[in-house]
Write an enzyme that holds these catalytic residues in place. Sequence first.
Site, mmCIF file in Angstrom:
data_model
loop_
_atom_site.group_PDB
_atom_site.id
_atom_site.type_symbol
_atom_site.label_atom_id
_atom_site.label_comp_id
_atom_site.label_asym_id
_atom_site.label_seq_id
_atom_site.Cartn_x
_atom_site.Cartn_y
_atom_site.Cartn_z
ATOM 1 N N GLU A 75 -20.220 38.497 185.056
ATOM 2 C CA GLU A 75 -18.950 38.777 185.228
ATOM 3 C C GLU A 75 -19.138 39.574 186.608
ATOM 4 O O GLU A 75 -19.605 40.740 186.365
ATOM 5 C CB GLU A 75 -18.158 39.415 184.217
ATOM 6 N N ASP B 9 -20.852 43.679 176.501
ATOM 7 C CA ASP B 9 -21.303 44.775 177.542
ATOM 8 C C ASP B 9 -22.887 45.272 176.624
ATOM 9 O O ASP B 9 -23.235 46.300 177.058
ATOM 10 C CB ASP B 9 -20.245 45.920 177.717
#
Length: 872
Positions: free
Chosen positions: A526, A457
């Site tokens: 994702e 992330d």
Amino acid sequence: MRSRAVPLVAALALVFAVPDAVAQPTAQPTAPPDFTVTASPGSVSTVPDWRMQSSARATQGGNVISTTDYADAGWLTVPARSTVLAGLIANGRYPDVNHGENLKQVDRDDFAVPWWYRKVFQASPRPGVHTFLKLNGGVIARGEVWLNGTLVAGSDKVVGAYPTHEFDVTSLLRNGDNALAIRASSSDPQNDLVIHFIDWAQLPPDRNQGIFRDVQLAASGPVSLRFPRATADLPLPSLASAAVTVEVEARNNTGSAVTADVSGTIGLTPFTSSVSLAAHETRTVTFTQDVDRPQVWWPFQMGAQPLHTASLEATVGGVRSDVASTRFGIREVTSSLVQGARQFFVNGRPFPVRGGGWASDLFLRTDVRRIEDQLDLVRSMGMNTIRLEGKPENDELYDIADRLGIMLLTGWECCSKWEDYASFDAEDDRVAGESAESEARRVRNHPAMLGFLIGSDAAPGAGLEKTYLDALARADWDLPVISSAKASSSPRLGPPGMKMDGPYWWVPPNYWYAKRLGGAFGFASEIGPGPTVPELDELRKFLTPSDISKLTDYNAVQYHLSPSTTFNRFTFWGTALDNRYGRPGSPEQLVRKAQLANYETNRAQFEAFGRNSSDASKPATGVIYWMLNNAWPTMYWHLYDYYLATAGSYFGAKTALRPLHVQYSYDDRSLAVVNTGLADVPGLTVQATLFNLDGTVKADQTRPVSARGNGSVRVGTLPQPGGLSTTYFVRLLLKDASGRVVDRNVYWLSTKADTLDYGGSTWYHTPQSGYADLKGLDNLKPGQVSVTTSSSAAGTDVTLRNTGTSVAFFVRASVRRGVGGAEVLPTHWSDNYVTLWPGESVTLDARYRPSDLGGATPSVEVSGHNVARVVR
């Protein structure tokens, strides 16, 4: 997967703690050794199982516990790869931790202390033979390693989940019985570089404390061979030849200079080289051979998967000192940015990633057949890639992926110590580098490897980025390295060419076609539509009757969703289900309508990325569905469930991922043909037929098309006749030059569109401001289907024919262990959840292991949205 608000599993019901598992032994003797370390150079002995005990009961130090006369009666015998909780589960210390809320019965306090692993074995040391203790991964969270009363390595050295270690224990071995002991400290994923399941499932109470990879004892002579490697340099695009390079590290284990002959083969002309090594020196020995007309390895949709073996041997004075080997494939993988998006290339051809996020078993147990079953389902679905975020698996998964031609994208995880970059100290930097180097060396030879993400992330800062890149360089990693799965640039690697803009929860099919946020452009690392409720048979395996009864309460906390408060209720997924399909009157109706919702949005996600793969301005280069599978039984984020059952989510994706596929576009009503093969396919036709709910044909058109190799082409737009019912059907048939149907795709659509409120978007969701009206599906006239079956050792064929006068909608078949028995799992279906108009028929192929029938005769159950159950 992004939530950081993950509550601890409650420590409840002390009656289920493990006093008998941790009882202090009395005068009973230790278990006798049950395996022998072979002293032949080149041999490797893997610890087959362990004895395990809590340090709260085994209070002595390693200098005592690692002696052969220590009495370990009352300790548990656990598998070779076993976290503490996995070992306790294997010994039946808890009720079924998959069912209901039984996982809460595990007392978290049991894992606040270190646990010991112990093994007694036999050895026959020989002069001139060195024995090495190999940890093929770290000990979670830290380890102390003791052998025969002596500390081999302390917890300052054995740190983290992934660093590998090798220790020369020759001087500590004894002839006869020996005792090895490893102390595993408590695990805290927020403070240790270990493994965390974030918001993927309820967390394991031990936080995966313990040993989860093999511990081995390897023997060699004065020179050891380590880290064999094979790579290929292919001329592109011809692939007419290959320069295959084999390299291996030769290490002198002695305090004197030595000369070794290193020889080997890759199935062609043998090669040999003499290498002189100073005391304790390590040198890389390299061989290169040219191969004409090589057998090139491809991802499964693009070609074959031939594998080769490089075998190596070191001799000193004509006597074997060590051996090494590795399997490899001749292929090249590269990547670059195309219109700002990450594009991978395999053997010079663009490789559009169509993947899913992998979840390891919650307790890190290794079940090779289960892993193979899952990858078989992945390939059957047509998915070409798996992303492993922070859960690099054991070697078996990589071997199976090589054989099946499924690409693997690995890297570190988010939302834990791994991305708490500000907290890193010198030890964290060291462990992070060791982890990257160890993992890269372990997986670099696998042709299925696609790349390494050093962040998920968030990209690491300059210092840690350098640590990672230096570690990968030491491992001679030659595949793409990407800074982050999110659009987060790093100082040296620059922009990753990936996006992580959600969604992680429900969105309607048309969401995927808008070129904003998670829509079909660029590389989405994702994304997925959240809830994927399994069929009722599967729910009963892990939900109590009370759990099932509250499925229709969308505001109720569902333990088998997520520990995150963001994802632990059905909330607006249920609201959309009610508004689009009509309020379910029972859990059974909810489950039935959930399959429709799962199917249509999952199909749309992959179809949108397939269609836009050939968009010149904003190409859709890759998509990772969040997620592929579950670590533990849940009702969200999977394409097949924990028990390997395939439902609406799976077959929606499977339809979209067919190798030659005709599809409808929810944004502009265009039709497209997507071809995942490398060659153009000319002479095709697309037939588009529109039906009202009552079966009336409103339009029927046929158009010619030539499918573009490794890309998509548009085939005009869907007809727009007047007089459509609010809910209506579209059937698309793709036919070859002989008129044979090569693809069939059915949509249920509405004259009222789903609308989205992009201004209200969050990181996980874009709310709806209006809903398609598909409630007419509840008013379909009853359908009639005849069922004919034929079973053999290979499986069962099921022929469905619509013998009624109305559509038979969303018809599902399942194979059972005898009439009324459990579903046979896994089963590979050629298709399922099919829709037939009067007179139409289709044959579904079901393939499964005959042994999974348990001796019963296969029975087939068929039912549909408007078709009563039929048993054959």
